[in-house]
Write a protein that holds these residues in place. Sequence first.
Motif, PDB file in Angstrom:
ATOM      1  N   MET A 310       1.051  -0.627  -0.116  1.00 46.04           N
ATOM      2  CA  MET A 310       0.311   0.420   0.058  1.00 46.04           C
ATOM      3  C   MET A 310       0.899   1.610   0.074  1.00 46.04           C
ATOM      4  N   ASN A 311       1.827   0.997   0.857  1.00 48.87           N
ATOM      5  CA  ASN A 311       2.885   2.306   0.933  1.00 48.87           C
ATOM      6  C   ASN A 311       4.359   2.573  -0.748  1.00 48.87           C
ATOM      7  N   GLY A 312       3.853   1.201  -1.777  1.00 42.16           N
ATOM      8  CA  GLY A 312       4.491   1.377  -2.399  1.00 42.16           C
ATOM      9  C   GLY A 312       5.834   1.265  -2.807  1.00 42.16           C
ATOM     10  N   GLY A 313       5.555   0.011  -1.908  1.00 38.31           N
ATOM     11  CA  GLY A 313       6.873  -1.060  -1.654  1.00 38.31           C
ATOM     12  C   GLY A 313       7.881  -0.638  -0.602  1.00 38.31           C
ATOM     13  N   GLU A 314       7.119   0.051   0.363  1.00 40.29           N
ATOM     14  CA  GLU A 314       8.179   0.510   1.309  1.00 40.29           C
ATOM     15  C   GLU A 314       7.698   0.560   2.604  1.00 40.29           C
ATOM     16  N   LEU A 315       8.371   0.036   3.289  1.00 37.41           N
ATOM     17  CA  LEU A 315       7.460   0.352   5.062  1.00 37.41           C
ATOM     18  C   LEU A 315       8.777   0.038   6.533  1.00 37.41           C
ATOM     19  N   ASN A 316       8.640   1.130   7.230  1.00 42.94           N
ATOM     20  CA  ASN A 316       9.332   1.601   8.200  1.00 42.94           C
ATOM     21  C   ASN A 316      10.737   1.502   8.221  1.00 42.94           C
ATOM     22  N   GLY A 317      10.561   2.642   6.314  1.00 41.05           N
ATOM     23  CA  GLY A 317      12.020   2.593   6.454  1.00 41.05           C
ATOM     24  C   GLY A 317      13.479   1.800   5.288  1.00 41.05           C
ATOM     25  N   THR A 318      12.310   0.548   4.964  1.00 45.31           N
ATOM     26  CA  THR A 318      12.799  -0.862   5.128  1.00 45.31           C
ATOM     27  C   THR A 318      12.139  -0.476   3.246  1.00 45.31           C
ATOM     28  N   ARG A 319      12.685  -0.631   1.851  1.00 43.73           N
ATOM     29  CA  ARG A 319      11.868  -0.852   0.632  1.00 43.73           C
ATOM     30  C   ARG A 319      12.214  -1.629  -0.154  1.00 43.73           C
ATOM     31  N   ILE A 320      11.206  -2.923  -0.186  1.00 42.39           N
ATOM     32  CA  ILE A 320      10.978  -4.108  -0.852  1.00 42.39           C
ATOM     33  C   ILE A 320      10.818  -3.878  -2.709  1.00 42.39           C
ATOM     34  N   LEU A 321      10.019  -3.006  -2.886  1.00 45.13           N
ATOM     35  CA  LEU A 321       9.898  -2.722  -4.266  1.00 45.13           C
ATOM     36  C   LEU A 321       9.899  -0.767  -4.272  1.00 45.13           C
ATOM     37  N   SER A 322       9.712  -0.693  -5.814  1.00 44.65           N
ATOM     38  CA  SER A 322       9.983   1.149  -6.323  1.00 44.65           C
ATOM     39  C   SER A 322       8.192   1.187  -6.346  1.00 44.65           C
ATOM     40  N   PRO A 323       7.926   2.178  -5.846  1.00 43.63           N
ATOM     41  CA  PRO A 323       6.477   2.468  -6.169  1.00 43.63           C
ATOM     42  C   PRO A 323       5.841   2.464  -7.499  1.00 43.63           C
ATOM     43  N   LYS A 324       7.156   2.558  -8.592  1.00 45.99           N
ATOM     44  CA  LYS A 324       6.200   1.998 -10.171  1.00 45.99           C
ATOM     45  C   LYS A 324       6.644   0.759 -10.440  1.00 45.99           C
ATOM     46  N   THR A 325       6.667  -0.184  -9.333  1.00 50.94           N
ATOM     47  CA  THR A 325       6.863  -1.856  -9.812  1.00 50.94           C
ATOM     48  C   THR A 325       5.693  -2.041  -8.812  1.00 50.94           C
ATOM     49  N   VAL A 326       5.178  -1.162  -8.058  1.00 49.90           N
ATOM     50  CA  VAL A 326       3.785  -1.432  -7.610  1.00 49.90           C
ATOM     51  C   VAL A 326       2.426  -1.331  -8.098  1.00 49.90           C
ATOM     52  N   GLN A 327       1.949   0.012  -8.632  1.00 49.98           N
ATOM     53  CA  GLN A 327       1.388   0.111 -10.423  1.00 49.98           C
ATOM     54  C   GLN A 327       1.589  -0.522 -11.253  1.00 49.98           C
ATOM     55  N   LEU A 328       2.663  -0.866 -11.845  1.00 48.06           N
ATOM     56  CA  LEU A 328       2.257  -1.934 -12.736  1.00 48.06           C
ATOM     57  C   LEU A 328       2.291  -3.037 -12.330  1.00 48.06           C
ATOM     58  N   MET A 329       2.417  -3.408 -11.028  1.00 45.64           N
ATOM     59  CA  MET A 329       1.161  -4.967 -10.193  1.00 45.64           C
ATOM     60  C   MET A 329      -0.133  -4.802 -10.658  1.00 45.64           C
ATOM     61  N   THR A 330      -0.481  -3.162  -9.747  1.00 50.19           N
ATOM     62  CA  THR A 330      -1.902  -3.540  -9.128  1.00 50.19           C
ATOM     63  C   THR A 330      -2.483  -2.823 -10.347  1.00 50.19           C
ATOM     64  N   SER A 331      -2.048  -2.752 -11.766  1.00 43.60           N
ATOM     65  CA  SER A 331      -3.173  -2.307 -13.093  1.00 43.60           C
ATOM     66  C   SER A 331      -3.252  -3.449 -13.818  1.00 43.60           C
ATOM     67  N   ASN A 332      -4.867  -3.506 -14.380  1.00 43.87           N
ATOM     68  CA  ASN A 332      -5.180  -4.462 -15.525  1.00 43.87           C
ATOM     69  C   ASN A 332      -3.698  -4.462 -16.601  1.00 43.87           C
ATOM     70  N   HIS A 333      -3.873  -6.198 -16.786  1.00 45.42           N
ATOM     71  CA  HIS A 333      -2.763  -6.676 -17.772  1.00 45.42           C
ATOM     72  C   HIS A 333      -3.989  -7.397 -18.945  1.00 45.42           C
ATOM     73  N   LEU A 334      -4.683  -7.167 -18.912  1.00 45.66           N
ATOM     74  CA  LEU A 334      -5.055  -7.846 -19.365  1.00 45.66           C
ATOM     75  C   LEU A 334      -7.124  -7.360 -20.767  1.00 45.66           C
ATOM     76  N   GLU A 335      -6.422  -6.282 -21.534  1.00 45.42           N
ATOM     77  CA  GLU A 335      -6.943  -5.782 -21.862  1.00 45.42           C
ATOM     78  C   GLU A 335      -6.317  -6.373 -23.337  1.00 45.42           C
ATOM     79  N   GLY A 336      -7.181  -7.058 -24.465  1.00 44.29           N
ATOM     80  CA  GLY A 336      -7.366  -7.863 -25.021  1.00 44.29           C
ATOM     81  C   GLY A 336      -7.519  -9.232 -24.931  1.00 44.29           C
ATOM     82  N   ILE A 337      -7.833  -9.883 -23.611  1.00 44.00           N
ATOM     83  CA  ILE A 337      -7.605 -11.475 -23.494  1.00 44.00           C
ATOM     84  C   ILE A 337      -8.906 -11.828 -22.665  1.00 44.00           C
TER      85      ILE A 337
END
Length: 424
Positions: A310-337
């Motif tokens: 929810m924080n864009g890949g970070e918690l308490n100063g520890t980052r596991i992912l970039s915000p752009k990565t989280v945005q990509l993961m939580t966007s629809n990827h099924l257009e035309g499928i």
Amino acid sequence: MNTLKTGLLAGICAVATGLALPALADQLPRGEAEALGLDPARLARLDGTFQALVDKGMMPGAVIMLIRDGQIAHLSSMGTLTPDGPEMTEDAIFRIYSMTKPIVSAAAMQLVEEGRLVLNAPVATYIPEFAKMTVATGETDAEGKAVTVPATRTMTVQDLLRHTSGLTYGFFGSGPAREAYNEAGVANSELSGLEQAKLLASLPLEHEPGTKWEYSRSTDVLGGVIEAVTGQPLGEVLKARIFDPLGMEDTDFYVDDSADHGRIAEAYPDHAKIGPFGMFDPRSRAPSQSGGGGLVSTVHDYALFAQAMMNGGELNGTRILSPKTVQLMTSNHLEGIAPGKYYLPGPGYGFGLGYGVRLETGNAPSFGSAGEYYWGGAAGTYYVADPQEDFIALLMIQSPTNRTPVRLTFKNLIYPTIIDSKVD
């Protein structure tokens, strides 16, 4: 008599000596529900409804957590840990099955960020056995075997993340490809993730890759890809990259410490089947580390992962992912499928990289907001995150038979607790 316990505590106290409190060391801060925009009376209705479901025998017990603005706004447990056992507690350990998928998808995206994995690369780049796949035509030959044709498309890493790989599952539904899985013993717990992936590569696909969404062993194969890229077992990768950095001390493929065995939640025996299979026993180690459904966790542990996302890949100063990565993961990827036989995201939802994604506020049979993302597990656990409302809800139960109606009840009770909406 089942017992209901609700916590609406404001903050966690430190021990004056500076020694950590293990039970509280890695939890989100606790806030006051009304100050966070939730209605105490409606929260009581939520708990009362779930207490009634427990009393009705839908599941032995449940743990519910609602998070707003990064704080635990509501935490309750009701019923018992096991059918004839002690009271349910907030530190209970649950088999989360497919709620493993978002975590494994996040680990795969870490490798994408590092350039070690490429989304549109063929899976065969990492596991060569996937170079020449076949697709079941839907017919069988005189011996009852699936009639196949060569695949004309290449299965990619993105296909694994969004369930468009052409793979399927064998434990539910019907068809020659599913039957081939069962005959080959794909679900054998003695297979490692990479071994299972190579076995799947020898079996027919249900669809051409990239053409249909079908719930499948895609994330199991993704776990095999992670093992191939890192040279490590999947459990070690998740521990080093996600569990340890976020403080998820009770999340793993096994519960090794016998002192923790008494914390494992169980289903009623007549509610415990997942297709033809019983629920796995996390007390016993096996080679299988299923990227699609093998983890156990607690509500507090999973909340740490959910809040980091929810924080864009970070918690308490520890980052596991970039915000752009989280945005990509939580966007629809099924257009035309097209949807396949069983479109589990449901009406009004697309699918991202590891998550069902709500496309709009309407056109769905439950409350929610556009951009909400979610997933659940075969034993009934459920996780939904709503960025517009800065709201996360977690349900932990063990009841494979009753998971569908219980989840819908949960979804339609949690949103009306929000009385201070952030959405105009």
